[in-house]
Scaffold this motif. Sequence first.
Motif, PDB file in Angstrom:
ATOM      1  N   LEU A   1       0.834  -1.209   0.000  1.00 14.47           N
ATOM      2  CA  LEU A   1       0.000   0.000   0.000  1.00 14.47           C
ATOM      3  C   LEU A   1       0.866   1.255   0.000  1.00 14.47           C
ATOM      4  N   GLU A   2       1.834   1.272   0.886  1.00 18.82           N
ATOM      5  CA  GLU A   2       2.732   2.436   0.940  1.00 18.82           C
ATOM      6  C   GLU A   2       3.506   2.595  -0.368  1.00 18.82           C
TER       7      GLU A   2
ATOM      8  N   GLU B   1       1.401   4.067  -3.054  1.00 17.89           N
ATOM      9  CA  GLU B   1       1.080   5.472  -2.800  1.00 17.89           C
ATOM     10  C   GLU B   1       2.335   6.340  -2.794  1.00 17.89           C
TER      11      GLU B   1
ATOM     12  N   GLU C   1       4.912   6.332  -0.793  1.00 17.78           N
ATOM     13  CA  GLU C   1       5.228   6.885   0.520  1.00 17.78           C
ATOM     14  C   GLU C   1       6.378   6.189   1.218  1.00 17.78           C
TER      15      GLU C   1
ATOM     16  N   LYS D   1     -12.886   4.249   1.138  1.00 13.90           N
ATOM     17  CA  LYS D   1     -11.701   4.614   0.356  1.00 13.90           C
ATOM     18  C   LYS D   1     -11.758   4.051  -1.067  1.00 13.90           C
TER      19      LYS D   1
ATOM     20  N   TYR E   1      -8.108   9.882   2.853  1.00 16.36           N
ATOM     21  CA  TYR E   1      -7.768   9.405   4.197  1.00 16.36           C
ATOM     22  C   TYR E   1      -8.180  10.425   5.250  1.00 16.36           C
TER      23      TYR E   1
ATOM     24  N   ILE F   1      -4.870   8.052  10.651  1.00 14.51           N
ATOM     25  CA  ILE F   1      -4.604   7.666   9.263  1.00 14.51           C
ATOM     26  C   ILE F   1      -3.768   6.377   9.167  1.00 14.51           C
TER      27      ILE F   1
ATOM     28  N   LYS G   1      -5.002   3.100   7.137  1.00 19.70           N
ATOM     29  CA  LYS G   1      -4.232   2.482   6.046  1.00 19.70           C
ATOM     30  C   LYS G   1      -3.966   1.012   6.321  1.00 19.70           C
ATOM     31  N   SER G   2      -3.693   0.700   7.562  1.00 21.83           N
ATOM     32  CA  SER G   2      -3.383  -0.683   7.880  1.00 21.83           C
ATOM     33  C   SER G   2      -4.628  -1.565   7.691  1.00 21.83           C
TER      34      SER G   2
ATOM     35  N   LEU H   1      -7.137  -0.833   5.671  1.00 20.28           N
ATOM     36  CA  LEU H   1      -7.414  -0.860   4.229  1.00 20.28           C
ATOM     37  C   LEU H   1      -6.563  -1.930   3.544  1.00 20.28           C
ATOM     38  N   HIS H   2      -5.291  -1.968   3.923  1.00 17.33           N
ATOM     39  CA  HIS H   2      -4.384  -2.948   3.319  1.00 17.33           C
ATOM     40  C   HIS H   2      -4.875  -4.369   3.580  1.00 17.33           C
TER      41      HIS H   2
END
Lengths: 79, 183
Positions: free
Chosen positions: A12-13, A16, A18, B136, B143, B154, B158-159, B161-162
């Motif tokens: 994911l990072e 994106e 990041e 999302k 976010y 956030i 994200k965690s 969502l992943h």
Amino acid sequence: MYTCKDSINLLLEYLEGEMSPEESRHLQEHLSGCSPCEEFLNTYRATPSLCKRALAARMPKEVSSKLTEFLRTKIKSAS
Amino acid sequence: MSAFEALVESHQDKVYGLALRMTRSEADAAEITQDTFLSAYQHLKDFRGDAAFGSWVHRIAANHALMRLRHRRVTQAAEVELQGPEFTPRGTLADYPVSDWSRDAEEKALDAELGQAIRQSADRLPEGYREVFLLKDVDGLSYEQIAEVTGDSIPAIKSRLHRARLALREAIDAFYNRDNRGP
Ligand SMILES: [Zn+2]
């Protein structure tokens, strides 16, 4: 050297943009030498748009008419 | 037709869809849509342009939907195991060759069975994961907006969502590999 597990944890990072340049380089090193992970990345990236298509919904005509009626009544009584 | 009615018409499907997916109730979704556009009307002077209006009504609809979910939720089942890829003890992918269906997925009209498998898998996600994923990936909130409506950080969003994406990817993968793997 990253394992598959490390790499997948970071997708994911990564997508994106990041990650630090160093982490990003480690990940790219793993991906270029590991075709299952490369394919995993492709399918991970394709997942949201597929889900979006599967979960699309349209408002039924009668709900839409009711909404218009509701708003007209409320707005008229407010003014 | 008034300018406001034109705005409602161009955003009503998205607002209704968001509310329906979140609450899984047509009655709730219809009410949320009404409430959302009514508050939008009351704040109409605050918007500049269609984009601001769209982003605002999405956030308000998400807010209304979450409030109903929080209210409805009596007990949340203990943390459910989420599906995801399996690894060997050394951290390599255990289950491969993986077929790369990403290109296939872009072109074709969505297979009805696949659509069903995705909806089922989304339904099985634990609430906090399902909400974040819908907001999302399906409804396109940022976010920041999700953090605002859920009150979560956030990184936590994200965690989740992943992990939700991993579970859904697994369901899609199972669909594409349904003939290649044993039971
Ligand atoms: Zn790998």
